[in-house]
Each structure stands twice: as C-alpha cells, then as structure tokens.
Design a protein around this motif. Structure first.
Motif, PDB file in Angstrom:
ATOM      1  N   LYS A 132      -1.913  -0.732  -3.591  1.00 29.24           N
ATOM      2  CA  LYS A 132      -3.172  -0.062  -3.251  1.00 29.24           C
ATOM      3  C   LYS A 132      -2.852   1.355  -2.786  1.00 29.24           C
ATOM      4  O   LYS A 132      -1.884   1.554  -2.040  1.00 29.24           O
ATOM      5  CB  LYS A 132      -3.901  -0.799  -2.123  1.00 29.24           C
ATOM      6  CG  LYS A 132      -4.221  -2.254  -2.420  1.00 29.24           C
ATOM      7  CD  LYS A 132      -5.399  -2.386  -3.328  1.00 29.24           C
ATOM      8  CE  LYS A 132      -5.815  -3.853  -3.474  1.00 29.24           C
ATOM      9  NZ  LYS A 132      -6.815  -4.035  -4.512  1.00 29.24           N
TER      10      LYS A 132
ATOM     11  N   ASP B 170      -0.821  -0.930 -10.675  1.00 32.74           N
ATOM     12  CA  ASP B 170      -1.548  -2.159 -10.318  1.00 32.74           C
ATOM     13  C   ASP B 170      -0.855  -2.974  -9.226  1.00 32.74           C
ATOM     14  O   ASP B 170      -1.432  -3.939  -8.723  1.00 32.74           O
ATOM     15  CB  ASP B 170      -1.746  -3.038 -11.559  1.00 32.74           C
ATOM     16  CG  ASP B 170      -2.673  -2.382 -12.572  1.00 32.74           C
ATOM     17  OD1 ASP B 170      -3.421  -1.460 -12.167  1.00 32.74           O
ATOM     18  OD2 ASP B 170      -2.637  -2.751 -13.758  1.00 32.74           O
TER      19      ASP B 170
ATOM     20  N   LEU C 161      -8.225  -3.821   2.958  1.00 32.87           N
ATOM     21  CA  LEU C 161      -7.601  -3.934   1.633  1.00 32.87           C
ATOM     22  C   LEU C 161      -6.562  -5.053   1.599  1.00 32.87           C
ATOM     23  O   LEU C 161      -6.388  -5.718   0.594  1.00 32.87           O
ATOM     24  CB  LEU C 161      -6.932  -2.606   1.244  1.00 32.87           C
ATOM     25  CG  LEU C 161      -7.863  -1.445   0.885  1.00 32.87           C
ATOM     26  CD1 LEU C 161      -7.072  -0.160   0.700  1.00 32.87           C
ATOM     27  CD2 LEU C 161      -8.685  -1.761  -0.363  1.00 32.87           C
ATOM     28  N   ASN C 162      -5.876  -5.255   2.741  1.00 32.28           N
ATOM     29  CA  ASN C 162      -4.848  -6.292   2.800  1.00 32.28           C
ATOM     30  C   ASN C 162      -5.431  -7.689   2.760  1.00 32.28           C
ATOM     31  O   ASN C 162      -4.788  -8.627   2.291  1.00 32.28           O
ATOM     32  CB  ASN C 162      -4.001  -6.121   4.077  1.00 32.28           C
ATOM     33  CG  ASN C 162      -2.734  -6.932   4.045  1.00 32.28           C
ATOM     34  OD1 ASN C 162      -2.132  -7.120   2.979  1.00 32.28           O
ATOM     35  ND2 ASN C 162      -2.313  -7.429   5.187  1.00 32.28           N
TER      36      ASN C 162
ATOM     37  N   MET D  48       0.817  -1.203   0.000  1.00 31.57           N
ATOM     38  CA  MET D  48       0.000   0.000   0.000  1.00 31.57           C
ATOM     39  C   MET D  48       0.853   1.257   0.000  1.00 31.57           C
ATOM     40  O   MET D  48       1.979   1.242   0.509  1.00 31.57           O
ATOM     41  CB  MET D  48      -0.895   0.036   1.246  1.00 31.57           C
ATOM     42  CG  MET D  48      -2.340  -0.320   1.016  1.00 31.57           C
ATOM     43  SD  MET D  48      -3.202  -0.605   2.575  1.00 31.57           S
ATOM     44  CE  MET D  48      -2.966  -2.356   2.769  1.00 31.57           C
TER      45      MET D  48
ATOM     46  N   ASP E  34      -7.739   3.780  -3.982  1.00 28.93           N
ATOM     47  CA  ASP E  34      -8.419   2.550  -3.552  1.00 28.93           C
ATOM     48  C   ASP E  34      -9.203   2.726  -2.259  1.00 28.93           C
ATOM     49  O   ASP E  34      -9.971   1.852  -1.878  1.00 28.93           O
ATOM     50  CB  ASP E  34      -7.392   1.423  -3.373  1.00 28.93           C
ATOM     51  CG  ASP E  34      -6.722   1.064  -4.687  1.00 28.93           C
ATOM     52  OD1 ASP E  34      -7.416   0.524  -5.572  1.00 28.93           O
ATOM     53  OD2 ASP E  34      -5.521   1.355  -4.844  1.00 28.93           O
TER      54      ASP E  34
END
Length: 212
Positions: free
Chosen positions: A174, A171, A209-210, A143, A193
C-alpha cells in the motif's frame, strides 16, 4: 492497570524520557510482560497523544517530545519482544522523496507509526524511486510512506509508483503520502492508496489500511 504502568503511560504523554526509561526497566524487573508494557504503556499513551493533537490540545512540539520518550522505552523493550517472537503490526518503509531534504514531518510520522506498533524502515531523505523499489523488494513491507515538502519534488511520488509497477511489485504494498503540498485529490490522481494530512491522521490511515 498497575500504578507503575499508569505512571509510564502519563510519562510518555508528558515526554519525560528519563522517567520512561526508568519505569520500563522497573516493570521488566518486576516481571511484567514486555507486550503488556508496550500495549498498555507506550502504544496506549501515543494513541492518547494523537487524540490530543486532533483536539488541538497538543501541537507538533508536544508530539515530538512524547514520541522521543516512547522511542526511549521501545529501545529497551525491543530485544525482549524479539526474544519472545512478538511480531510488529507490520513493516512500513518510509522516506522523503528524491530532491527533498526535509525530514521533521517524516520523522514524526515514523515515530508515531512505531508508537502504534509498526516496524519502521526509515530510508531518510532524498530517496530515489529506485531506492524505494529496492527497499520494498528487500523488506517486503505492508506499506510504503512517501513525504514531500516541495511542489518541485512531488513529481517523484508518481515516479516511484510507476517504478513499483515496472518492477511488478505495486500490488504487494500500500502506498501512502504526506507533506505540506500534497492533497487527498493528488494522492488519488497518481494512484496512491491514501493520504495523511498530519502524523496523527497518517497513523489512523495506516491502521485502517492494515485492517482492510
């Protein structure tokens, strides 16, 4: 949980840095596993600090004091965790965008993320898109966190995302945003994101997100 671990947990919440250092050393000398001290003592305590902030029981000063106490314990544990090959939840590069010298919010988010088990690469303030791109290439984080406190510096958030695209690495990472003038809709608009309104929500977002 042992009595000493529980004492450590409460000392982090209370922000008692000296007591945290003393208790971490006591637990190490008593042959407690570093991972157990980290998870049940430090990370669990910071999770509770986040909960109390969400409920309005804690405010930013209490969070800062607890986070600093947690970091004092982390400094002792880190070499032992590295020695045992214990991996962090993932690397996060974080910084305040170009032209912005505000760092209190960013520092708190960095400490809270570290308290949640992430490895933090803090780029500091006034970080250009090029520096963010170089850091992502070098550290290969999961991230990238960007903060801005001024509406005039927010433009460097989309500029950084564009720079990541141009470098062909958007890509791979995040992108999460924070800061007083930033909003959820702005984050979506520029292709980030996620957005964390405060340190506690930033940690929840990073965890989400992780695990996605």
């Amino acid at each position: 949980m042992s009595e000493v671990l529980e004492h450590l947990y409460n000392s982090v919440i209370d922000g008692d840095q000296e007591e945290v250092e003393s208790l971490v050393n006591e637990l190490i000398n008593a042959n407690h596993e570093p991972q157990q001290i980290l998870n049940q003592g430090l990370i669990a305590a910071m999770s509770e600090v986040g909960n109390r902030f969400e409920c309005g029981e804690f405010y930013v000063p209490e969070m800062l004091v607890a986070a600093r106490a947690m970091q004092a314990g982390m400094a002792i544990l880190k070499p032992l965790l590295v020695e045992k090959g214990i991996q962090a939840a993932g690397k996060i590069v974080i910084g305040t965008v170009k032209g912005d010298l505000h760092d209190i919010g960013k520092n708190l988010v960095a400490m809270m993320l570290e308290g949640a088990g992430f490895e933090i690469i803090d780029m500091g303030t006034d970080v250009s898109p090029e520096k963010f791109v170089a850091a992502v290439k070098q550290h290969k984080p999961i991230m990238l966190g960007m903060s801005a406190l001024l509406t005039t510096t927010m433009v460097n958030m989309p500029a950084t995302i564009e720079a990541l695209k141009e470098a062909g690495i958007r890509d791979t990472v995040k992108v999460i945003l924070g800061g007083a003038p930033v909003t959820e809709s702005y984050a979506q608009q520029i292709g980030a994101d996620g957005y964390g309104a405060d340190a506690s929500r930033a940690v929840a977002l990073a965890k989400k997100l992780n695990s996605a």
